[in-house]
Enzyme design. Sequence first.
Site, mmCIF file in Angstrom:
data_model
loop_
_atom_site.group_PDB
_atom_site.id
_atom_site.type_symbol
_atom_site.label_atom_id
_atom_site.label_comp_id
_atom_site.label_asym_id
_atom_site.label_seq_id
_atom_site.Cartn_x
_atom_site.Cartn_y
_atom_site.Cartn_z
ATOM 1 C CG ASP A 67 -26.401 -66.585 20.874
ATOM 2 O OD1 ASP A 67 -25.658 -67.559 21.130
ATOM 3 O OD2 ASP A 67 -27.575 -66.534 21.248
ATOM 4 C CG ASN A 135 -37.416 -62.932 26.381
ATOM 5 O OD1 ASN A 135 -36.953 -63.930 25.839
ATOM 6 N ND2 ASN A 135 -36.754 -61.793 26.466
ATOM 7 C CG HIS A 137 -34.205 -64.939 24.030
ATOM 8 N ND1 HIS A 137 -33.745 -64.282 25.148
ATOM 9 C CD2 HIS A 137 -33.614 -66.167 24.087
ATOM 10 C CE1 HIS A 137 -32.939 -65.067 25.821
ATOM 11 N NE2 HIS A 137 -32.843 -66.216 25.198
ATOM 12 C CD GLU A 142 -33.507 -60.578 24.482
ATOM 13 O OE1 GLU A 142 -34.512 -61.313 24.578
ATOM 14 O OE2 GLU A 142 -32.642 -60.517 25.368
HETATM 15 C C1 F6R Z 1 -27.846 -69.420 23.462
HETATM 16 C C2 F6R Z 1 -29.128 -68.981 22.917
HETATM 17 C C3 F6R Z 1 -30.278 -68.664 23.799
HETATM 18 C C4 F6R Z 1 -30.690 -69.834 24.690
HETATM 19 C C5 F6R Z 1 -31.887 -69.449 25.551
HETATM 20 C C6 F6R Z 1 -32.268 -70.557 26.508
HETATM 21 O O1 F6R Z 1 -26.916 -69.620 22.420
HETATM 22 O O2 F6R Z 1 -29.200 -68.851 21.758
HETATM 23 O O3 F6R Z 1 -31.367 -68.303 22.969
HETATM 24 O O4 F6R Z 1 -31.013 -70.931 23.898
HETATM 25 O O5 F6R Z 1 -31.584 -68.296 26.288
HETATM 26 O O6 F6R Z 1 -31.244 -70.720 27.433
HETATM 27 P P1 F6R Z 1 -31.241 -71.924 28.480
HETATM 28 O O7 F6R Z 1 -31.061 -73.175 27.703
HETATM 29 O O8 F6R Z 1 -30.096 -71.631 29.382
HETATM 30 O O9 F6R Z 1 -32.577 -71.871 29.182
#
Ligand code: F6R
Length: 235
Positions: A67, A135, A137, A142
């Site tokens: 992403d 959440n 994701h 989302e």
């Molecule tokens: C980032 C991504 C997000 C993160 C998720 C957890 O490329 O795809 O889904 O993996 O937001 O983020 P952290 O590791 O910062 O808790």
Amino acid sequence: MKLIRARDYGEMSRRAANLIFAQVTLKPDSVLGLATGSTPIGIYDCLADWFAGGDLDFGEVTTINLDEYCGLAPTHPQSYRYFMQTHLFGRVNINPARTNVPLGMAEPEAESTRYDALIAGCGGIDMQLLGIGHNGHIGFNEPGSSFERGTHCVELSQSTLEANARFFKEGEEMPRAAITMGMGAIMQAGKILLVASGKEKAGILDKALNGPVTPEIPASLLQLHPNLIIVTGDM
Ligand code: F6R
């Protein structure tokens, strides 16, 4: 589903990095799906160290990131391209032409089409590294009313905006939309390596792995993947 419980963040990172090490050693031209966020930083440190020690070669590897924020140029310090350059690409011998991150400045619909074609053109992803949002994701898929298959543009949820605000300077405008790979390409990866660290992720991880499969928790779809490995730390 294989669950590896590491004691702490350092062990989680080494265990997960070892699995990527094995993937690249056994298939040097692997297509790796990569994630950003705080969780994989320790994994990228391990991989960079092992490369520096001469044990790992990224010369034939292709990477496809999950992403990118809409509206951020690759040179923006909070862009995911910049993150990948800093934490991994700039530290190993990967061919820059074989690294792929969605283009945050491109027109989202055209970029989504281009990215899906690019994934298909690479023959799909051999191993997909994932973190999990508070959440549930995955990438920036989302919670919603359906699982979106292809790359698409999303409005970030309030929970994600709050979780990611820590990466932006005070007063700095944070993007409210992102472009993300869809659940279809993620689920088609040969192997999925999901990493999660910290007690605050334990509840959502439990729901994702043991609760009903529902678009309200996008990570719950991973239960249906035939080759899912989860590495947790400090849970
Ligand atoms: C980032 C991504 C997000 C993160 C998720 C957890 O490329 O795809 O889904 O993996 O937001 O983020 P952290 O590791 O910062 O808790």
